[in-house]
Design a protein around this motif. Structure first.
Motif, PDB file in Angstrom:
ATOM      1  N   LYS A 171       1.027  -1.152   0.052  1.00 28.14           N
ATOM      2  CA  LYS A 171      -0.015   0.050   0.038  1.00 28.14           C
ATOM      3  C   LYS A 171       0.937   1.278  -0.087  1.00 28.14           C
ATOM      4  CE  LYS A 171      -4.456  -0.278  -0.386  1.00 28.14           C
ATOM      5  NZ  LYS A 171      -4.990   0.231  -1.737  1.00 28.14           N
ATOM      6  N   ARG A 172       2.031   1.124   0.704  1.00 29.15           N
ATOM      7  CA  ARG A 172       2.803   2.334   0.686  1.00 29.15           C
ATOM      8  C   ARG A 172       3.690   2.533  -0.526  1.00 29.15           C
ATOM      9  NH1 ARG A 172       5.508   6.006  -0.059  1.00 29.15           N
ATOM     10  NH2 ARG A 172       6.563   7.309   1.308  1.00 29.15           N
ATOM     11  N   GLU A 334      -0.995   6.842   7.708  1.00 28.79           N
ATOM     12  CA  GLU A 334       0.070   6.973   6.729  1.00 28.79           C
ATOM     13  C   GLU A 334       1.203   7.714   7.101  1.00 28.79           C
ATOM     14  OE1 GLU A 334      -1.475   4.051   5.068  1.00 28.79           O
ATOM     15  OE2 GLU A 334      -0.329   5.004   3.598  1.00 28.79           O
ATOM     16  N   LEU A 335       2.242   7.272   6.668  1.00 34.86           N
ATOM     17  CA  LEU A 335       3.500   8.050   6.927  1.00 34.86           C
ATOM     18  C   LEU A 335       3.551   9.680   6.717  1.00 34.86           C
ATOM     19  CD1 LEU A 335       6.096   5.563   6.026  1.00 34.86           C
ATOM     20  CD2 LEU A 335       5.682   6.433   8.355  1.00 34.86           C
ATOM     21  N   GLY A 336       2.794   9.881   5.666  1.00 35.94           N
ATOM     22  CA  GLY A 336       2.678  11.255   5.417  1.00 35.94           C
ATOM     23  C   GLY A 336       1.955  12.097   6.343  1.00 35.94           C
ATOM     24  N   ALA A 338      -1.447  12.249   6.876  1.00 36.55           N
ATOM     25  CA  ALA A 338      -2.821  12.324   6.737  1.00 36.55           C
ATOM     26  C   ALA A 338      -3.452  11.238   6.964  1.00 36.55           C
ATOM     27  CB  ALA A 338      -3.053  13.032   5.338  1.00 36.55           C
ATOM     28  N   ALA A 339      -4.784  11.226   7.530  1.00 38.95           N
ATOM     29  CA  ALA A 339      -5.512  10.219   7.921  1.00 38.95           C
ATOM     30  C   ALA A 339      -6.146   9.658   6.606  1.00 38.95           C
ATOM     31  CB  ALA A 339      -6.345  10.275   8.850  1.00 38.95           C
ATOM     32  N   VAL A 340      -6.013   8.400   6.690  1.00 37.46           N
ATOM     33  CA  VAL A 340      -6.719   7.489   5.372  1.00 37.46           C
ATOM     34  C   VAL A 340      -8.209   7.606   5.729  1.00 37.46           C
ATOM     35  CG1 VAL A 340      -6.967   5.586   3.980  1.00 37.46           C
ATOM     36  CG2 VAL A 340      -4.652   6.452   4.732  1.00 37.46           C
TER      37      VAL A 340
ATOM     38  N   HIS B 129       0.080  11.761  -1.967  1.00 37.62           N
ATOM     39  CA  HIS B 129       0.044  11.171  -0.675  1.00 37.62           C
ATOM     40  C   HIS B 129      -0.979  11.619   0.113  1.00 37.62           C
ATOM     41  CE1 HIS B 129       3.072   8.582   1.262  1.00 37.62           C
ATOM     42  NE2 HIS B 129       2.629   9.022   2.288  1.00 37.62           N
ATOM     43  N   GLY B 130      -1.624  10.500   0.936  1.00 34.64           N
ATOM     44  CA  GLY B 130      -2.662  10.820   1.785  1.00 34.64           C
ATOM     45  C   GLY B 130      -4.080  10.539   1.154  1.00 34.64           C
TER      46      GLY B 130
END
Lengths: 358, 261
Positions: A171-172, A334-336, A338-340, B129-130
């Motif tokens: 996914k990442r 997520e590492l960025g 922001a929430a998924v 991303h996100g």
């Protein structure tokens, strides 16, 4: 790089039968004969079979050395490759004939290949990259549960890698790819019309007549309250059930459908779905898709949730569509940063309910 | 246009027959370059615009289905199976096909091999991303591929196969054993990924016993963002991606050049 031995020396004493000079002899690739039969313009010294055998044997040793110890030769920390080349240089000084020269050439080919590889390993600037460390970091990312190892061993096969490990990495990693989504058929019906506007959220009475109205306010209030209370009580009851399951086995996700479907009553099933959606909205349980794409309920480990909307659309008499937005566990952000957000659309009607309880 | 078929003796080995077949197809592909302008003119007159529209749609569908397995598509196959008698106006058809992919699907039809005319489909849209890339669960092979591509890239673009196998072993993926998620790992890596042109698996000359090295494949060059990959590597190491100066330079250069195309 190489200093060729004095190949240009004049030959030793010839015996007169056609003075073959050195370069002609060097081209004579067919010279397999140790004893140097034929017109022997070759001096005895150059033709000494023992000596030649010795030279060839030393070359073969060097060649083996290079082949067997490839990794060692490539190590930037030593000069073993250069040492081999220097040895070869020394040997070559005594090479007079093609057979030995061929071995020399073979060794040179090997050495230059290695030299090229060694050179390519050098990065003049910037950080080094260690694939082992990379693997360790990947394992952490994938959720490796490193167990306490009392023996103190540094086994890299310690620890429990969860089943979702490679999923997580996939996914990442997807973000690095511009993969075209694969074409596949949408199975199932596709309603072309927009849904009709929301008809009702809860069962509401029709507007009462004026007469009854005077009494209505108090009665209606009580009804609403008891409706809400009933709902809350149900939701709490369901939460209690779930918490009991989670207490028994906190890691085991519960199949959503198994949980909400009441095999004896369709309307009860619908109520269960309705009540479940409150739990999800309030962040008391989490919902996600398992590897088969089926929704399942899991325990929330920390309180961090993000959204707020539950809406129920009754599209038809016998079809209920539910739309819930499920929170994400803190650890899964997520590492960025922001929430998924995951959306899950679940639908059920009498027909599918009947099929599912089979 | 008659197809020239070469008789292949049954006694020839399978590998030989394969090269023979590709020669046949190369012949067919060569027909593409021998089209005269009068042929083009005649073709435009012969076919109605409806027919040409249909042809364009057929090519789009053909490519979409071929893309499912992610095996690159040869122009010769498109010619042989779809375009056929419309060959003279194939340029016009392919232009419209590209535009359809671009405007309707948000995809790019990219020629990864200009010499052999091989195409792939990639996404025109960059993942943000996100936002989830897709609602479906990820394909674990993507993770596996990412690991291999990263090691190759960070190590300068070429590595010996042992480095790949050793790294994978540390991740509990052993090419000698059947893996729970990937099955026959060696096959996936050296066969599937290679056929999809994500990787190249090439013999190292003069090695005894034979050794192979891995490089990025032509598909990876177009489909994978080196910069994004480097950024993720940086996150894993908790290190600034710019600290790998050579890799960062290469990644930035590739990024700008691909944006231009």
């Amino acid at each position: 790089i190489r200093s060729k031995g004095s190949q240009e020396e004049t030959a030793g004493t010839s015996n007169g039968l056609g003075g073959r000079n050195r370069s002609e002899r060097a081209c004579d690739m067919g010279d397999e004969d140790d004893t140097g039969a034929g017109p022997s313009a070759i001096s005895d010294e150059d033709d000494d079979p023992t000596r030649r055998r010795e030279i060839r044997s030393k070359y073969r040793d060097l060649i083996n050395q290079v082949q067997q110890n490839r990794e060692d030769m490539l190590n930037p920390a030593n000069n073993k490759l250069t040492d081999v080349l220097e040895e070869a240089n020394k040997l070559f000084a005594n090479v007079r004939q093609a057979r030995e020269a061929a071995l020399d050439a073979q060794l040179l080919v090997l050495a230059t290949d290695l030299g090229k590889e060694k050179a390519s390993q050098l990065h003049a600037e910037g950080s080094a990259f260690d694939p082992s460390a990379f693997a360790e970091h990947l394992l952490s990312f994938m959720g490796l549960n490193r167990l306490e190892d009392e023996s103190g061993q540094d086994g890299n096969l310690e620890g429990y890698l969860p089943q979702s490990a490679w999923q997580r990495l996939a996914k990442r990693s997807e973000y690095c790819f511009k993969t075209a989504p694969s074409f596949h058929y949408i199975l199932g019906s596709f309603l072309a019309e927009p849904p009709p506007p929301r008809q009702r959220v809860e069962r509401q009475r029709k507007a009462p007549s004026k007469e009854a109205k005077r009494m209505m306010p108090t009665q209606l209030k009580k009804m609403e309250e008891s409706n809400q209370e009933a709902t809350e009580r149900e939701v709490e009851r369901i939460l209690g059930c779930l918490q009991k399951y989670f207490a028994d086995d906190p890691e085991e996700p519960i199949s959503y459908y198994e949980f909400v479907i009441d095999p004896n009553s369709f309307s009860r099933t619908v109520e269960n779905i309705f009540h479940m959606s409150f739990l999800i909205r309030d962040g008391l349980v989490k919902m996600n898709l398992d590897k088969y794409g089926l929704p399942c309920i899991g325990k929330i480990k920390s309180t961090g949730h993000h959204f707020s909307c539950v809406c129920l659309n009754v599209l038809r008499d016998d079809m209920y569509y539910w739309c819930t937005i499920a929170p994400v566990e803190e650890g899964e952000v997520e590492l960025g940063g922001a929430a998924v957000r995951n959306q899950c659309v679940i639908s059920i009607n009498q027909k599918s309910w009947r099929v599912s309880i089979l | 246009m008659s197809q020239r078929k070469r008789a292949v003796p049954a006694s020839q080995s399978k590998t030989k027959r394969r090269s023979q077949v590709s020669l046949d197809e190369d012949d067919e592909d060569a027909n593409f370059s021998q089209i005269t302008s009068s042929q083009v003119q005649r073709a435009r007159e012969n076919f109605t615009s409806d027919q040409i529209d249909r042809k364009v749609a057929e090519v789009v569908q053909f490519i979409l289905i071929k893309d499912q397995k992610k095996i690159p598509i040869r122009r010769a196959d498109i010619g042989k199976h779809v375009i056929k008698e419309y060959k003279a106006i194939y340029i016009e058809i392919m232009n419209r096909v590209c535009r359809k992919f671009d405007q309707v699907f948000g995809l790019k039809l990219v020629e990864i091999d200009p010499k052999n005319h091989i195409y792939i489909l990639i996404n025109k849209l960059e993942p943000i991303h996100g936002e989830p890339v897709s609602m479906r669960p990820g394909n674990p092979k993507t993770g596996l591929l990412f690991v291999i591509l990263s090691v190759i890239f960070m190590k300068g673009g070429v590595i010996k196969e042992n480095l790949v196998w050793n790294t994978l072993k540390k991740l509990r993926v052993d090419p000698g054993e059947k893996h729970e998620e990937f099955g026959d790992v060696k096959k996936v890596v050296t066969d599937e990924f290679v056929r999809q042109k994500y990787l190249e698996y090439v013999k190292i000359p003069h090695t005894e016993p034979v050794e192979y090295e891995f490089r990025w494949g032509l598909r990876a060059e177009k489909e994978v963002s080196k910069l994004k990959l480097l950024k993720f590597v940086g996150e894993l190491f908790d290190q600034d991606p710019q600290s790998w100066t050579q890799q960062f330079r290469e990644a930035s250069a590739t990024e700008t050049s691909s944006q231009r195309s």
